[in-house]
Enzyme design. Structure first.
Site, PDB file in Angstrom:
ATOM      1  N   GLU A 306     -27.717  -9.106  14.094  1.00  0.00           N
ATOM      2  CA  GLU A 306     -28.366  -8.660  15.334  1.00  0.00           C
ATOM      3  C   GLU A 306     -29.873  -8.802  15.189  1.00  0.00           C
ATOM      4  O   GLU A 306     -30.640  -7.865  15.446  1.00  0.00           O
ATOM      5  CB  GLU A 306     -27.992  -7.205  15.627  1.00  0.00           C
ATOM      6  CG  GLU A 306     -26.486  -6.945  15.590  1.00  0.00           C
ATOM      7  CD  GLU A 306     -26.088  -5.552  16.051  1.00  0.00           C
ATOM      8  OE1 GLU A 306     -25.199  -5.466  16.910  1.00  0.00           O
ATOM      9  OE2 GLU A 306     -26.651  -4.556  15.565  1.00  0.00           O
ATOM     10  N   CYS A 400     -23.919   2.049  21.493  1.00  0.00           N
ATOM     11  CA  CYS A 400     -25.341   2.392  21.457  1.00  0.00           C
ATOM     12  C   CYS A 400     -26.042   2.079  22.771  1.00  0.00           C
ATOM     13  O   CYS A 400     -26.950   2.798  23.184  1.00  0.00           O
ATOM     14  CB  CYS A 400     -26.039   1.663  20.305  1.00  0.00           C
ATOM     15  SG  CYS A 400     -25.776  -0.119  20.295  1.00  0.00           S
TER      16      CYS A 400
END
Lengths: 618, 618
Positions: A306, A400
């Site tokens: 990421e 998230c």
């Protein structure tokens, strides 16, 4: 009821701008999106958290019974982020009884789950009590503490209530007693977050220890403290442990981790006047904006880790551009805008808000994107979980992003205006009322669909006072009018304003030219060479297969770089958007074909299909 | 001593071509690279395996003492692959006493480590005995068995010795007793490999049970048997468990896993005459070659999951293009070439051999690439282990590639020629002697540096007989001469040859035009739009920063698409290579600049620096 900025400066005044003392969005584009956030997204939170097991985890920690639910040690942070969103929202709708009772209930649940010594992370409490503080690389304990603190600060600031703040301070005190030079643990968390939260807690309470602890965590990172915990396949930059931040040359590694850390660097520079930290933050920001940021403002070029890629590595199809990273970028850039007073930071906030961030939530407020690519090919299905996350989903196994979107939308007014001894600055344009720099203005605008921004002074000092607004860097032409034929002028790079003796009722109007434009990529970005993108005002547009003429393969669409562009508002389309059309060409047979480009932020709200921001020139 | 093909067909004759009955490379380009393989790479294996703990693991399994070394359950396969390489090498240098004794020593070590019931995988023997066959998704037990079998087949075929074959058959028998319908376990391995190995074992021994077991494993895959073991972040395609292979529409998931599986599909089609398997393999190969293969022949567009991407997703910078995947692609394509007799498969073998594969080993034979990108930017460092693997390394923590390169180079003669009832076909061009299709020829050539291939008949039937060679698809012009002024002609798509009554001493000469050429990318490959590549014969060239004129930034180099290209042989450069130069232009100021392109397969043999295959047009 007044809501103050998420960055309320209480100490060293080493910032060029201070946040607004009041800011309310009352109408227009963002009011609509925020209404959906308040009426759909936020209320949907508690049932989702219940279904995903987050609340069961808190109950299990409280009563010592039950197993841990979920795949990640940081599940609690979803609760904390939702509480932060709810708290900001309560500033606007304090009469919302359901929201109030949910907030109180979750706060009570957190208090009951907290250990007597202040510790609170259900994963370690329920599943692995012997491992407390033993796996700082992956454990996310300080990360969760950070989100708890941010929620508590928001709750205290908007409601004046101390219940959540008490929980957060108790945990923070345990952290402060445990971590530090000469204390039980000399270490940092694998995921930055507590650093900026501790500065917030310092701002909220005035207690210097929180600021000092934030400084300790920022400066101890990058010295290999996490080494034993790490997976070499990801690399130390993933955990932001590859270099001390003061020596960093470029943003690197896991994008959200990097940007939360840099938000804290800006915070510390603001509160302590540390010029070295400020210089590092300025350098890293400039390099990120120039070489590692997508046209949409999205950041993070790699699915693996990421992460940020190399400079100019910005693939449109494999863009990760996580929604959370866009939020983190906005948070950092806003702190930089206050720190320096420079308009360029709010330029990037605007680009990110309207594009890379806003695409993260569906028009329905109930469907989310985790990954925000700039291209999806025909026939794309997504081979794994991360790929599929580029299609809207009701919730995620790693959830998230949704509560992060909720808290940003709920706190959005904070990013609109700032002030200093000279006057008030409008960073973003949304119908509403903004009080800063000793005065108050009312803004009316149909932005981003229309370019007129009308600012009416409601209060101003009885003396010379400067009212200015950011002149977006994308804007080629504009007109501005002020009372008595006064001529607005540049009041600083990127700021258009007027210093004069303002009276209530005075009107300052700016018309930004929103003619659609074709944007060529930076020639060093290899992945989109030979393409153009359609933009209009702050909005990046994209082609969705749904809107194109039948009979031509999507992958054959090309656009001449000199094609005239036409904009028209479509009130019935996707909640009302302005679309841009142009005469393109099919690569297959050269036939002319009309291309229709919708704003990127509304993509993926219809049936799944191909999409691209960068269109091959042809 | 004669070495036979890795695919020796002993059963159903449903292949168009049979492997050569003898094939030896005696000079020229590949002889040089194979000499380094024999003199440096292969001898370096045992000390590397000792240092990495692989041999200690075998000793620990044998004597029940000691802990497991290494990070991966499949460490044993490095030993097996080295043994396979050494075994092929022994066919050429049977007098090599050191090689013989190493091979005997490792074989004895494997035999001593093997359990009484035949089981042999040190990770589970030493570290997790209770988990035998319990974690098929990650355990790699059948994968290791496969590599053991392949080594044993090679050893038996080249030396006639049975020691290693006994070990392998004993393990294979345990697998056959354990796995299957109605047996203890109905399951497949997370990493295909045993399937093609079992077909080899069937070919070597004639025992039908191995072929049936291979068929079982191929057809049971893709039915969710691995589901419980999987990480959703990677997706089922990673384990090749997303779809039954007979229903697959496109190559997908982990590239090496996919291609080893497809090699077995081709093997099964060849041995059983299964037309459905053949049709699937043909379709998947065509789709891979058209939409998921790099110009270098490399495959695997994604670091994440070491995987194929979507069709046309072929980023040059983030190309994974694992060396092992190039090897797997060659193995599959060769089987397809034999199965169908079509030249296109050997076209891809050639492209992959000379480019994507060969770049995997340094000119020194002692430094390796795991990842083979087509572009490395200025200043690139590599943020993590996988990125760093795009720089040459003496060995890897996951050391799958080096012994895989060794075994391919050692067995390279097998890929050169084939035969059928009509005659002999030369698939690749290397100085040497090739016996197939009832005749024998001697080839002399300085290929790939020069285009002349001289084929002298040494033996041919006293009847009409066809001698043909593959006319590479990249070749625009050629001349060919044959005895008595006979005119060679197309003997099939992509085959140039002559059917006549050949006599020993007859010479057939072909001159392929090796003029360098500029190649434009497929317009659907977004990542290299607006670029051109330099090729010459089978070689893809690249710019390395080292060779360019000083004073111009590497990232500013562009090349007009009509630039004349000049080739010159540089005997002193990189072991002797032909370089291509052209007049390019600097994007910065338009000045003319001479570009020098070396063959891709020699890149990264000097100091680290920028490199690119695809050059922006300018």
């Amino acid at each position: 009821m007044s809501s103050s900025g998420p960055i309320r400066l209480t100490a060293h005044a080493s910032t060029a701008q201070r946040p607004a003392t009041d800011a309310r969005i009352t109408g227009g584009f963002w009011a609509g999106r925020r209404r959906v956030n308040a009426e759909v997204s936020i209320p949907q939170g508690p049932p989702r958290l219940e279904a995903a097991g987050n609340l069961a985890n808190l109950r299990a920690a409280a009563d010592g019974k039950g197993a841990f639910s979920g795949d990640f040690p940081f599940q609690d942070s979803d609760v904390h982020k939702w509480l932060e969103a709810a708290s900001w929202q309560l500033a606007e709708t304090p009469e919302d009884a359901e929201l109030g009772s949910w907030t109180a209930e979750l706060t009570a649940l957190l208090a009951s789950a907290q250990e007597p010594d202040g510790y609170l992370q259900t994963y370690y409490q329920v599943a692995r009590p012997e491992k407390r503080w033993q796996d700082l690389g992956w454990g996310h304990e300080l990360y969760c503490a950070g989100h708890l603190i941010q929620a508590a600060v928001a709750h205290h600031r908007t409601t004046g209530r101390r219940e959540l703040l008490d929980v957060a301070e108790k945990f923070a005190a345990l952290v402060d007693d445990t971590f530090g030079p000469g204390k039980a643990i000399d270490g940092v968390c694998g995921h930055p977050e507590i650093e900026t939260a501790l500065v917030e807690l310092y701002r909220e309470t005035g207690e210097r220890r929180w600021l000092d602890l934030a400084g300790y965590f920022v400066d101890r990172r990058g010295h290999g403290l996490l080494e034993g915990d790490l997976n070499p396949h990801l690399g130390q930059a993933y955990w932001q442990d590859h270099t001390p931040v003061r020596e960093a040359g470029s943003v690197a590694g896991h994008a959200v981790r990097q940007l939360y850390l840099l938000a804290a660097v800006a915070d510390l520079a603001a509160e302590t006047g540390d010029g070295e930290l400020r210089a590092v933050a300025e350098h890293l920001w400039t390099s990120m904006a120039r070489t590692k940021t997508y046209l949409t403002g999205g950041v993070g070029a790699r699915h693996e880790g990421e992460a940020f890629g190399e400079p100019y590595e910005l693939p449109p199809d494999r863009a990760y551009a996580e929604t959370c990273a866009a939020i983190a970028s906005i948070q950092w850039s806003w702190r930089m805008a206050l720190l320096t007073g420079e308009a360029k930071y709010s330029d990037l906030v605007e680009r990110t808000l309207y594009n890379g961030f806003l695409a993260g939530v569906g028009l329905d407020g109930d469907s989310w994107l985790y990954v925000n690519p700039l291209q999806v090919r025909e026939g794309y299905e997504g081979a794994n979980e991360a790929d599929k996350a580029a299609r809207r989903t009701p919730w995620f196994r790693c959830a998230c992003c949704p509560p992060n979107v909720m808290r940003l939308l709920a706190s959005l007014p904070h990013y609109m205006a700032s002030g200093d001894a000279q006057g008030l600055r409008l960073h973003q344009f949304a119908t509403g009322v903004y009080e800063a720099g000793g005065g108050r203005v009312r803004v009316e605008t149909a932005y981003p669909w229309e370019g007129r921004i009308t600012v009416t002074v409601e209060e101003a000092p009885d003396a010379d006072w400067t009212l200015s607004l950011r002149l977006p860097s994308w804007c080629g032409e504009f007109t501005a009018t002020a009372p008595d034929g006064a001529a607005p002028a540049e009041t600083g790079p990127g700021w258009l304003g007027l210093r004069r003796h303002w009276s209530p009722g005075d009107v300052f109007t700016v018309d930004l030219d929103l003619s659609p434009r074709l944007t060529r990529p930076d020639p060093y970005v290899d992945a989109v060479r030979g393409c153009v993108a359609v933009e209009r005002g702050p909005l990046v547009h994209c082609l969705e297969a749904e809107d194109q003429e039948p009979g031509v393969r999507f992958e054959d669409l090309t656009l001449p770089a000199d094609a005239p562009l036409r904009a028209r508002h479509e009130p019935g389309l996707l909640g009302g958007v302005t679309v841009v059309s142009a005469d393109g060409r099919s690569r297959a047979d050269g036939t002319s074909v009309r291309l229709t480009a919708v704003p990127y932020h509304v993509w993926a709200n219809r049936r799944p299909g191909a999409m691209r921001v960068w269109i091959p020139e042809g």
